[in-house]
Write a protein that holds these residues in place. Structure first.
Motif, PDB file in Angstrom:
ATOM      1  N   THR A 340       0.940  -1.238   0.087  1.00 48.22           N
ATOM      2  CA  THR A 340      -0.037   0.054   0.113  1.00 48.22           C
ATOM      3  C   THR A 340       0.845   1.148   0.149  1.00 48.22           C
ATOM      4  OG1 THR A 340      -0.080  -0.200   2.353  1.00 48.22           O
ATOM      5  CG2 THR A 340      -1.767  -1.206   1.374  1.00 48.22           C
ATOM      6  N   THR A 341       0.129   2.322  -0.495  1.00 48.29           N
ATOM      7  CA  THR A 341       1.072   3.882  -0.474  1.00 48.29           C
ATOM      8  C   THR A 341       1.295   3.981   1.032  1.00 48.29           C
ATOM      9  OG1 THR A 341      -1.283   4.181  -1.248  1.00 48.29           O
ATOM     10  CG2 THR A 341       0.491   5.477  -2.037  1.00 48.29           C
ATOM     11  N   GLN A 342       0.459   3.430   2.056  1.00 46.56           N
ATOM     12  CA  GLN A 342       0.847   3.592   3.499  1.00 46.56           C
ATOM     13  C   GLN A 342       2.514   3.283   3.765  1.00 46.56           C
ATOM     14  OE1 GLN A 342      -1.453   1.678   6.201  1.00 46.56           O
ATOM     15  NE2 GLN A 342      -2.769   3.819   6.603  1.00 46.56           N
ATOM     16  N   LEU A 347       8.447   3.979   3.809  1.00 49.11           N
ATOM     17  CA  LEU A 347       9.813   3.836   3.417  1.00 49.11           C
ATOM     18  C   LEU A 347      10.582   4.883   2.878  1.00 49.11           C
ATOM     19  CD1 LEU A 347       9.552  -0.062   2.611  1.00 49.11           C
ATOM     20  CD2 LEU A 347      10.586   0.860   4.664  1.00 49.11           C
ATOM     21  N   GLN A 348       9.759   5.457   1.922  1.00 48.73           N
ATOM     22  CA  GLN A 348      10.441   6.575   1.130  1.00 48.73           C
ATOM     23  C   GLN A 348      10.783   7.977   2.039  1.00 48.73           C
ATOM     24  OE1 GLN A 348       7.324   7.475  -1.870  1.00 48.73           O
ATOM     25  NE2 GLN A 348       8.663   6.540  -3.397  1.00 48.73           N
ATOM     26  N   ASN A 349      10.102   7.838   3.165  1.00 48.18           N
ATOM     27  CA  ASN A 349      10.522   9.001   4.220  1.00 48.18           C
ATOM     28  C   ASN A 349      11.821   8.589   4.847  1.00 48.18           C
ATOM     29  OD1 ASN A 349       7.980  10.478   3.861  1.00 48.18           O
ATOM     30  ND2 ASN A 349       7.046   9.687   5.406  1.00 48.18           N
ATOM     31  N   ASP A 600     -13.924  -4.524  -1.490  1.00 40.14           N
ATOM     32  CA  ASP A 600     -13.884  -5.699  -1.967  1.00 40.14           C
ATOM     33  C   ASP A 600     -13.415  -5.789  -3.378  1.00 40.14           C
ATOM     34  OD1 ASP A 600     -16.103  -5.192  -3.438  1.00 40.14           O
ATOM     35  OD2 ASP A 600     -17.610  -6.083  -2.171  1.00 40.14           O
ATOM     36  N   LEU A 601     -13.227  -6.868  -4.097  1.00 43.38           N
ATOM     37  CA  LEU A 601     -12.837  -6.905  -5.532  1.00 43.38           C
ATOM     38  C   LEU A 601     -13.415  -6.021  -6.434  1.00 43.38           C
ATOM     39  CD1 LEU A 601     -11.867 -10.550  -6.384  1.00 43.38           C
ATOM     40  CD2 LEU A 601     -10.264  -8.649  -6.517  1.00 43.38           C
ATOM     41  N   ASP A 602     -14.868  -5.694  -6.171  1.00 39.58           N
ATOM     42  CA  ASP A 602     -15.598  -4.918  -7.162  1.00 39.58           C
ATOM     43  C   ASP A 602     -15.073  -3.468  -6.826  1.00 39.58           C
ATOM     44  OD1 ASP A 602     -17.039  -6.861  -8.356  1.00 39.58           O
ATOM     45  OD2 ASP A 602     -18.707  -6.751  -7.115  1.00 39.58           O
ATOM     46  N   THR A 603     -14.899  -3.124  -5.704  1.00 38.77           N
ATOM     47  CA  THR A 603     -14.816  -1.599  -5.370  1.00 38.77           C
ATOM     48  C   THR A 603     -13.416  -1.087  -5.496  1.00 38.77           C
ATOM     49  OG1 THR A 603     -14.889  -2.073  -2.905  1.00 38.77           O
ATOM     50  CG2 THR A 603     -16.833  -1.766  -3.821  1.00 38.77           C
ATOM     51  N   THR A 604     -12.536  -2.192  -5.679  1.00 36.38           N
ATOM     52  CA  THR A 604     -11.220  -1.655  -5.838  1.00 36.38           C
ATOM     53  C   THR A 604     -10.385  -1.905  -6.931  1.00 36.38           C
ATOM     54  OG1 THR A 604     -10.348  -3.966  -4.830  1.00 36.38           O
ATOM     55  CG2 THR A 604     -10.670  -2.006  -3.370  1.00 36.38           C
ATOM     56  N   ARG A 605     -11.158  -2.060  -7.986  1.00 30.97           N
ATOM     57  CA  ARG A 605     -10.458  -2.084  -9.408  1.00 30.97           C
ATOM     58  C   ARG A 605      -9.850  -0.754  -9.753  1.00 30.97           C
ATOM     59  NH1 ARG A 605     -12.561  -7.032 -10.901  1.00 30.97           N
ATOM     60  NH2 ARG A 605     -14.777  -7.414 -10.509  1.00 30.97           N
ATOM     61  N   GLY A 606      -8.791  -1.062 -10.558  1.00 27.18           N
ATOM     62  CA  GLY A 606      -8.009   0.127 -10.998  1.00 27.18           C
ATOM     63  C   GLY A 606      -6.890   0.356 -10.274  1.00 27.18           C
ATOM     64  N   LYS A 607      -6.035   1.126 -10.737  1.00 26.90           N
ATOM     65  CA  LYS A 607      -4.585   1.412  -9.951  1.00 26.90           C
ATOM     66  C   LYS A 607      -4.833   2.050  -8.694  1.00 26.90           C
ATOM     67  CE  LYS A 607      -0.122   3.348 -11.240  1.00 26.90           C
ATOM     68  NZ  LYS A 607       0.832   3.585 -12.164  1.00 26.90           N
ATOM     69  N   TYR A 608      -5.832   2.967  -8.424  1.00 28.40           N
ATOM     70  CA  TYR A 608      -5.762   3.394  -7.115  1.00 28.40           C
ATOM     71  C   TYR A 608      -7.218   3.089  -6.337  1.00 28.40           C
ATOM     72  CZ  TYR A 608      -1.910   6.029  -8.668  1.00 28.40           C
ATOM     73  OH  TYR A 608      -0.679   6.104  -9.231  1.00 28.40           O
ATOM     74  N   GLY A 609      -7.984   2.101  -6.924  1.00 29.12           N
ATOM     75  CA  GLY A 609      -9.138   2.040  -6.488  1.00 29.12           C
ATOM     76  C   GLY A 609      -9.034   1.699  -4.767  1.00 29.12           C
ATOM     77  N   TYR A 610      -7.843   0.639  -4.545  1.00 30.35           N
ATOM     78  CA  TYR A 610      -7.777   0.341  -3.028  1.00 30.35           C
ATOM     79  C   TYR A 610      -7.482   1.711  -2.139  1.00 30.35           C
ATOM     80  CZ  TYR A 610      -5.643  -2.836   0.319  1.00 30.35           C
ATOM     81  OH  TYR A 610      -5.185  -3.484   1.376  1.00 30.35           O
ATOM     82  N   GLU A 611      -6.523   2.329  -2.828  1.00 27.09           N
ATOM     83  CA  GLU A 611      -5.952   3.415  -2.200  1.00 27.09           C
ATOM     84  C   GLU A 611      -7.112   4.401  -1.838  1.00 27.09           C
ATOM     85  OE1 GLU A 611      -3.385   2.250  -4.091  1.00 27.09           O
ATOM     86  OE2 GLU A 611      -2.254   1.574  -1.934  1.00 27.09           O
ATOM     87  N   LYS A 612      -7.853   4.650  -2.433  1.00 22.80           N
ATOM     88  CA  LYS A 612      -8.835   5.629  -2.456  1.00 22.80           C
ATOM     89  C   LYS A 612      -9.650   5.441  -1.058  1.00 22.80           C
ATOM     90  CE  LYS A 612      -9.752   7.289  -7.080  1.00 22.80           C
ATOM     91  NZ  LYS A 612     -10.505   6.612  -8.246  1.00 22.80           N
ATOM     92  N   LYS A 633      -4.655  -6.823   5.506  1.00 21.31           N
ATOM     93  CA  LYS A 633      -3.236  -6.699   5.192  1.00 21.31           C
ATOM     94  C   LYS A 633      -2.804  -5.192   5.661  1.00 21.31           C
ATOM     95  CE  LYS A 633      -3.928 -10.481   3.044  1.00 21.31           C
ATOM     96  NZ  LYS A 633      -5.089 -10.700   3.354  1.00 21.31           N
ATOM     97  N   GLY A 634      -1.881  -5.716   6.812  1.00 15.04           N
ATOM     98  CA  GLY A 634      -0.738  -4.726   7.183  1.00 15.04           C
ATOM     99  C   GLY A 634      -1.242  -3.080   7.169  1.00 15.04           C
ATOM    100  N   LEU A 635      -2.520  -2.922   7.335  1.00 13.06           N
ATOM    101  CA  LEU A 635      -2.962  -1.532   7.255  1.00 13.06           C
ATOM    102  C   LEU A 635      -3.070  -0.928   8.865  1.00 13.06           C
ATOM    103  CD1 LEU A 635      -6.247  -1.907   4.936  1.00 13.06           C
ATOM    104  CD2 LEU A 635      -3.758  -0.852   4.369  1.00 13.06           C
TER     105      LEU A 635
END
Ligand code: ADP
Ligand code: ZN
Ligand code: ZN
Length: 818
Positions: A340-342, A347-349, A600-612, A633-635
């Motif tokens: 995740t971006t989190q 790590l980038q920080n 779920d799988l339906d609402t997280t399609r696309g590159k940033y679906g999950y991130e949003k 997962k690790g959130l």
């Protein structure tokens, strides 16, 4: 002396093909470079040079290669050794591994191109009608592909006509291999250098005073340049000045602005280069770090078993820091969904632009860039954060691999071959570089914990959450009893509703977890009991309320939801089972004043679906989040106080020998999302069977009891990790054929392995995409040689493939199947 190369091409061939090369080519070529080679009648493939030698093949005449595609190798020796290991361990071909390993941008496409022969004056009268059509088409287009010609002529096989045209010297054929990978160019603007003097500039601004929009663009350009001191992207300027692209274009056309392009990496770090200091570890983390380093002195793999939120990531960070200071590359492996971006930002920080991300949601171009950065040991790719396939990157100087959430089953590739396990392969990879591997999890897989217990791996534990945050308070709710006493509203017990009401009124957030597996809502006719089936697979179609559709989860078949039963015509159709969609609907009715979202799988399609969705939860734009496995997962959410597990039973009852282990892992992982700050979290688990041992072990966070009990079962029933196993799946569209084939196959296996062969059996879903499936399982005791076993299976498989009746049956070999 003659010169030859053995070449891996991306098709599943049992043997490598040998090609002939010149002495000069032999001097130039190195193992790991790409060449384009002819194969079969007319195909061209990109291949990887595997071996350079001087032995002519015995049974065929070696063809010449077409072209050398690289100046230097794109994969190194260790990578090739890893490919070889994968091919032999997972029983697949090097071609399979090549396909999985290389970003598709590196596997060049071949297209046959036809063009007009301009050197020759053509006498049209010698052309037949169909030949003339091609000739005529080439008057308007400088080149055509074979495929285009077939279309023009309306025939499938255009090759004979093309052949005649070549003989008549009307056309020329060129085989053109081109690279798909193109670096991304970003468009920048600057003030034209005729305006650098103060005087000219004033003049310009005066001139523009009658064009206020253009004036604003120039002023914005000044202020952007002043504040960032970096090149200005056209996109940024357009946005900041609120100008349309035509205004910018006008300024460029007038010669006031000048545009230029810079090649950029797609995976960009946007920070300012001032990295944060890594955190100071607390005593438990510090002790763990010391123990890990101590264990690494004698062991190449260490398992870090640390409860959720114990601060494992910060321990990894220290190890990464030390590896970097020794100029070693680090691979940080995570399951796809946990990338995740989190975590990336975290790590980038610390490590700034040294961090690269390798992710299947990125385009093939982006992946090619990371590949090249790793290959060149560039500063940008010292720490690679990646999912499964990042084990294939061409590291130079790999020093450390971290496999986070090592228990995750998604590390195993299911389809297509190579069916590799990224954790296990990572350990082999590390070995090739004499690097260390750290496996981390709050709920280790039985495999890894077993290896640790056997002293194959070091074992380090952290039992306290960071900052003395308490483990959440776990409560089991007996929903059988609640149903009896009418204390259920839909799928919600009175306890769950009470706890949700409390948490929400105190301003906290709530997560509701619904296992994805086996909980697909299906529709059923109340009159005749019919439920719509997939025409291609032996499963009921799943109801998707949102789109009012019925869908097959195996093959993707879709149809509109019917108003009447397709069997008897009755309008009384009901939906059974419940998925996240239904829970979402129920929650909205129960808590109309709160914001509800679904992941779920339906609402997280696309590159940033999950991130949003994650960022909406972080920003507290969501009060209640309903979700599947993805939630586990690790959130790290600060404000979530309550986690509700809607129904623990279907996970437990799933027909799979790992079902209990997995339920334990899943529930503890979701539970870990609750109360990650000073407020103690609460977890409510609804079940028809709250006395189930696994649920008792979950509620007391008793990993060791779970481990011991499950290991007893694995031992008694001869399952991994005590026994290894290979699953063989046969598929065919004709049931009788696959049945006969599987009986033959199992019988041959029994001749070799006796009682250690189970099956053939039809799996729960016996037909998928119109193919009937049969499974056979081979169990392999520890004392039996794995290599010999595979050799015997390969032999049987080869005899099988040589039987005419079975030739069209597809065989899938899955080593260490999950
Ligand atoms: P885990 O990976 O074990 O679930 P994390 O590494 O995500 O745990 O740590 C949980 C939380 O505690 C994170 O928000 C992290 O920033 C914080 N944390 C962990 N260790 C430290 C530390 N040494 N100093 C400050 N904060 C820490
Ligand atoms: Zn009916
Ligand atoms: Zn289907």
């Amino acid at each position: 002396m003659q010169h030859f190369i053995d070449v891996i091409i991306p098709v599943p061939l049992q043997k490598l093909f040998t090609y002939s090369i010149t002495a000069a080519e032999s001097n130039f070529l190195k193992v790991g470079m790409r060449v384009s080679v002819p194969f079969g009648k007319s195909k061209i493939y990109t291949g990887i040079v595997y071996k350079i030698h001087s032995e002519a093949p015995e049974v065929y005449e070696a063809k010449d290669i077409h072209q050398i595609l690289d100046d230097t190798p794109i994969i190194n020796e260790q990578q090739l050794r890893l490919w070889q290991w994968i091919a032999s361990y997972y029983m697949c071909t090097l071609g399979d591994v090549m396909r999985a390993a290389l970003p598709s941008a590196f596997i060049l496409e071949s297209e046959t191109i036809i063009s007009k022969n301009t050197q020759k004056k053509i006498d049209e009268s010698i052309l037949k009608d169909d030949e003339f059509l091609v000739f005529d088409a080439l008057q308007f287009q400088s080149s055509l592909k074979i495929h285009d010609i077939s279309n023009i002529l309306g025939i499938k096989n255009a090759l004979p006509i093309i052949k005649r045209l070549i003989e008549k010297e009307v056309i020329l054929v060129e085989e053109e291999v081109y690279e798909k990978y193109k670096p991304k160019l970003v468009r920048y603007v600057r003030l034209h250098n005729s305006y650098t003097s103060e005087v000219d500039l004033h003049q310009l601004l005066d001139d523009l005073s009658r064009a206020p929009k253009q004036h604003k663009v120039i002023m914005t350009l000044f202020s952007l340049s002043a504040s960032t001191k970096k090149p200005i992207k056209v996109a940024d300027l357009t946005k900041a000045s609120e100008a349309s692209s035509s205004i910018i274009k006008a300024l460029i056309d007038k010669g006031i602005l000048e545009e230029y392009y810079i090649q950029t990496d797609r995976v960009e770090y946007e920070g300012d280069g001032n990295n944060e200091y890594t955190k100071r570890l607390n005593e438990y983390q510090d002790a763990a770090l010391t123990e890990i380093k101590e264990a690494f002195k004698t062991q190449s793999v260490v398992l870090l078993h640390g409860v959720t939120s114990s601060g494992k990531t910060e321990v990894y960070v220290k190890l990464i820091e030390e590896a970097l200071s020794r100029d070693e590359q680090v691979l940080y492996l995570l399951p796809e969904i946990a990338l995740t971006t989190q975590l990336i930002t975290r790590l980038q920080n610390y490590f700034g632009e040294q961090v690269s991300v390798f992710h299947s949601k990125y385009s093939t171009h982006e992946r090619a860039e990371v590949w090249n950065n790793v290959l060149n040991n560039s500063h940008k790719a010292q720490v690679v954060l990646g999912a499964r396939s990042s084990i294939f990157l061409p590291f130079n100087n790999l020093g450390l691999i971290i496999v986070d959430e090592e228990h995750e089953q998604s590390f195993k590739q299911f389809d297509p071959a190579p069916r590799y396990h990224a954790r296990d392969t990572a350990i082999v990879l590390a070995h090739l570089y004499q690097a260390k591997t750290l496996l981390g999890s709050a709920t280790p897989s039985l495999e890894s914990y077993f290896n640790a217990k056997q002293h194959k791996y070091g074992l380090v534990e952290i039992t306290k959450r960071y900052n003395n945050v308490l483990m959440p308070d776990m409560e089991l709710v007996d929903i059988k009893d609640k149903h009896k006493r009418k204390k259920m509203k839909g799928h919600f017990s009175d306890r769950l509703i009470e706890e949700m009401t409390d948490a929400l009124s105190e301003g906290f957030q709530v997560i509701l977890f619904q296992n994805r597996r086996g909980f697909s809502p299906i529709v059923e006719c109340n009159t005749c009991g019919h439920s719509p089936q997939c025409p291609n697979c032996d499963v009921s179609l799943t109801y998707h309320r949102y789109k009012n559709q019925l869908r097959c989860h195996y093959c993707g078949y879709v149809m509109a939801m019917q108003d009447n039963c397709m069997a008897c015509g009755s309008p009384e159709i009901d939906s059974k089972g419940f998925g996240t969609e239904q829970i979402e609907t129920e929650v909205k009715n129960l808590f109309p004043d709160y914001k509800v979202a679904r992941m779920d799988l339906d609402t997280t399609r696309g590159k940033y679906g999950y991130e949003k969705i994650i960022s909406a939860l972080e920003q507290q734009e969501i009060d209640i989040l309903v979700g599947t496995q993805m939630l586990t997962k690790g959130l790290d959410f600060r404000n979530v106080k309550l986690v509700g597990v809607m129904n623990a039973d279907n996970m437990l009852n799933f027909p799979d020998f790992r079902a209990h282990e997995r339920s334990f892992q899943l529930i503890l992982q979701v539970a870990g999302r609750a109360g990650r700050t000073d407020q103690r979290g609460k977890v409510l688990i609804q079940s028809y069977n709250p006395h189930h041992n696994i649920l008792q072990q979950v509620s007391t966070n008793d990993y060791l009891s779970m481990y011991n009990e499950q290991m007893d079962e694995r031992y008694n029933f001869k399952y991994p990790p005590i026994y290894k196993q290979i699953k063989i799946t046969l598929k065919h569209k004709d049931y009788l054929n696959v049945e006969n084939a599987s009986i033959w196959y199992a019988k041959s296996l029994r001749n070799a392995f006796g009682d250690y062969v189970l099956g053939p059996e039809s799996p729960p879903v016996a037909r998928i995409r119109n193919q009937f499936h049969k499974n056979i399982l081979v169990k392999i005791p520890k004392k039996q040689s794995l290599a010999k076993t595979k050799e015997a299976i390969t032999k049987i498989n080869n005899s099988f493939l040589s039987i005419k009746d079975f030739r069209s049956v597809k065989v899938v070999l899955n080593v260490d199947n999950f």
